[in-house]
Design a protein around this motif. Structure first.
Motif, PDB file in Angstrom:
ATOM      1  N   LEU B  17       0.829  -1.213   0.000  1.00 37.29           N
ATOM      2  CA  LEU B  17       0.000   0.000   0.000  1.00 37.29           C
ATOM      3  C   LEU B  17       0.864   1.265   0.000  1.00 37.29           C
ATOM      4  N   ALA B  18       1.885   1.256   0.879  1.00 36.56           N
ATOM      5  CA  ALA B  18       2.780   2.426   0.967  1.00 36.56           C
ATOM      6  C   ALA B  18       3.493   2.641  -0.365  1.00 36.56           C
ATOM      7  N   THR B  19       3.880   1.534  -1.040  1.00 33.62           N
ATOM      8  CA  THR B  19       4.552   1.646  -2.347  1.00 33.62           C
ATOM      9  C   THR B  19       3.620   2.315  -3.356  1.00 33.62           C
ATOM     10  N   CYS B  20       2.352   1.845  -3.405  1.00 29.83           N
ATOM     11  CA  CYS B  20       1.387   2.407  -4.371  1.00 29.83           C
ATOM     12  C   CYS B  20       1.153   3.891  -4.095  1.00 29.83           C
ATOM     13  N   ILE B  21       0.962   4.241  -2.811  1.00 32.86           N
ATOM     14  CA  ILE B  21       0.697   5.649  -2.462  1.00 32.86           C
ATOM     15  C   ILE B  21       1.901   6.510  -2.840  1.00 32.86           C
ATOM     16  N   THR B  22       3.108   5.999  -2.500  1.00 27.11           N
ATOM     17  CA  THR B  22       4.323   6.763  -2.810  1.00 27.11           C
ATOM     18  C   THR B  22       4.461   6.976  -4.312  1.00 27.11           C
ATOM     19  N   TYR B  24       2.124   7.034  -6.526  1.00 24.13           N
ATOM     20  CA  TYR B  24       1.084   7.967  -6.952  1.00 24.13           C
ATOM     21  C   TYR B  24       1.513   9.413  -6.652  1.00 24.13           C
ATOM     22  N   LEU B  25       2.053   9.604  -5.437  1.00 26.03           N
ATOM     23  CA  LEU B  25       2.472  10.955  -5.037  1.00 26.03           C
ATOM     24  C   LEU B  25       3.691  11.428  -5.838  1.00 26.03           C
ATOM     25  N   VAL B 322      -0.519   2.319 -11.594  1.00 27.98           N
ATOM     26  CA  VAL B 322      -0.657   3.472 -10.687  1.00 27.98           C
ATOM     27  C   VAL B 322      -0.056   4.729 -11.296  1.00 27.98           C
ATOM     28  N   SER B 323       1.153   4.627 -11.891  1.00 22.15           N
ATOM     29  CA  SER B 323       1.756   5.864 -12.403  1.00 22.15           C
ATOM     30  C   SER B 323       2.529   5.671 -13.713  1.00 22.15           C
TER      31      SER B 323
END
Lengths: 157, 375
Positions: B17-22, B24-25, B322-323
């Motif tokens: 989850l942290a990888t995906c959020i990072t 994305y950001l 994701v990005s």
């Protein structure tokens, strides 16, 4: 700079000169050692490390007082360390569990020297490393002799 | 507590989850993330040189300055030599339709391969093969797309130049002040976790250093093997192509596929009438990949990230979803960092004694704050 120690006059260096471990070092060498130390503030009664912890650092008392104590020994049998003293030195030499617990007797400032950083120092600045190693060996020899004279178990160092 | 204990499912879920959020950001600040990441890689690669100079009596600042200055001068010299040639090629690429030419020859090679398969394997349904081949002239469409987009892609790459100029600057300061910055960050770690955290950080630092130094050695070996092989086959731009393919293989699995496609396109264009040369180039590529997996990689980086191949592939697709392309490139380093953080936090948070010591200190502080409050 936010985290720079700079080259301006640093009161810490005079304090380090008073530590027996660094007695033989010159000011420029003390500056290098100082850049490797981690300053930590402990409250009165706060535990610094437990007996059996994986020892990784030697601690120098910058201010305050620390007691080390073995779990299986009576409460009144402890060793006390004040400003300029150091403890936990065996952690610099071997990857072994701590032989005592350490607790701050009053609000205390400690300077921690990690084994990995000490080993890097030995490799990169071998003259500084060898002087510290010699001072360390001298200190251990003194403690060993004292333990033998008082018929104490040398493993209690 | 063992440091080698494996992470539980919760830690893994948090890591993903942290990888995906990072990722994305990171999309919005790629211009900064990419130079920082490359600076960290360059730091680990140049650190042994700086270390050697320091060992010979140089100050850290002058050693870092010499190494980075030397590197910048080398890059400037390479740019001065190659830029005029590159610029003249770029201007002629569109006029001569070079990119669409490469794609067209690649498509011709695929078509000729399909014909060969039909010829030697008669039980394959020829109708299906022909239908797939003739379907809406896909090869022409692909070539047209490549021609239309080539100038945009080149301009997009040129936009990155200012960001990339940050790399030597950042690397110099990481080399000079990195350890002090780390010490500054370590101050934020509570006393109870201090010694344990620093031990873990040292181990991770050591692991990451070995990984990046190994990766660079692997890239040089791969590029040299491919370059020499392609040069012996007479393929144009052999060493540049070898280097591009070696760098592409930093992206697990997907990078190898793209690298193989590049080899096919270049070989099929250089030897349009000799299909067997393209097969030879693909065989060379596969040979180097095999050597890479079984000889070079164990010799250089081992399998230091220790991530299961299925997780790697899934995370590459997740990163892409994701990005986009940046996600494909950044997903593995970000996952590596998140894994390490997850492991550290997992180990520290599950150590009851350390938690008790931390809470005891908080209680001491609370008691001190409350002193004298009661009448």
């Amino acid at each position: 700079m936010l985290f720079s120690l700079g080259k301006k006059k640093n009161p810490r260096l005079a304090q380090l000169k008073g530590v027996s471990l660094f007695n033989d070092l010159k000011l420029s060498q003390l500056r290098i050692v100082n850049s490797l130390l981690h300053e930590r503030n402990y409250l009165e009664s706060e535990l610094i490390f437990d007996q059996g912890d994986e020892g990784q650092a030697l601690y120098i008392v910058a201010s305050g007082k620390v007691r080390t104590h073995r779990d299986n020994q009576p409460e009144d049998k402890f060793v006390e360390f004040g400003p300029g003293d150091f403890f936990g030195e065996l952690a610099l030499l071997e990857d072994a569990p701590r032989s005592t617990s350490a607790r701050a007797v009053e609000d205390t400032v400690l300077l921690a020297l990690f084994r990995t950083e000490f080993l890097a120092l030995l490799e990169l600045h071998s003259s500084i490393g060898s002087m510290i190693s010699y001072a360390l060996a001298r200190d251990l020899s003194r403690k060993l002799r004292k333990a033998i004279v008082s018929n104490e178990n040398p493993t209690n160092l | 507590m063992s440091d080698n204990q494996s992470s539980g499912p919760l830690v893994w879920l948090g890591t993903v989850l942290a990888t995906c959020i990072t990722l994305y950001l990171f999309q919005g600040i790629l211009w900064l993330v990419v130079p920082i990441l490359l600076s960290i890689i360059l730091y680990y690669v140049t650190e042994p040189l700086v270390y050697r100079l320091t060992h010979h009596g140089w100050s850290r600042e002058s050693a870092a300055g010499l190494v980075m200055g030397g590197l910048v001068l080398l890059l400037l010299a390479i740019t001065a030599v190659t830029l005029p040639r590159f610029a003249s090629k770029v201007t002629t690429w569109n006029e001569q339709k070079i990119i669409s030419n490469y794609v067209q020859h690649g498509a011709d090679f695929v078509e000729s391969t399909l014909r060969t398969v039909e010829k030697y394997v008669p039980f394959i349904d020829e109708y299906m093969m022909s239908k797939a081949r003739d379907n809406a002239n896909w090869d022409e469409q692909l070539a047209k797309w490549a021609a239309d987009n080539s100038s945009h892609t080149i301009m997009g790459l040129l936009h990155w130049i200012p960001s990339l100029l940050l790399i030597p600057y950042l690397t110099y300061f990481i080399l000079v002040d990195g350890s002090q910055f780390k010490r500054f960050l370590v101050r934020a770690i509570p006393n109870a976790y201090f010694e344990k955290s620093l031990l873990l950080l040292h181990r991770i630092d050591d692991q990451v250093r070995r990984y990046f130094q190994g990766l660079m050695a692997l890239t040089v070996i791969d590029a040299a093997c491919l370059g020499i092989g392609l040069k012996l086959m007479g393929i144009s731009g052999a060493f540049v192509l070898g280097l591009v393919i070696a760098v592409l293989s930093w992206i697990p699995y997907v990078g190898s596929i793209v690298g193989c496609l590049l080899v096919v396109l270049v070989a099929a264009t250089d030897y349009a009438s000799q299909t067997w040369m393209t097969y030879g180039a693909v065989a060379l590529f596969l040979g180097v990949r095999l050597l890479d997996d079984f000889v070079f990689m164990p010799m250089t980086i081992g399998r230091s990230l220790q991530i299961h191949p299925v997780v790697t592939v899934l995370m590459i697709f997740v990163g892409g979803a994701v990005s986009g392309i940046s996600g494909l490139l950044l997903v593995m380093p970000v996952l590596g960092v998140m894994m390490v953080l997850g492991q550290i936090l997992g180990q520290l948070a599950t150590n009851d004694r350390l938690t008790a010591r931390y809470q005891f200190r908080k209680a001491l502080l609370r008691a001190r704050a409350q002193k004298g409050l009661e009448a």
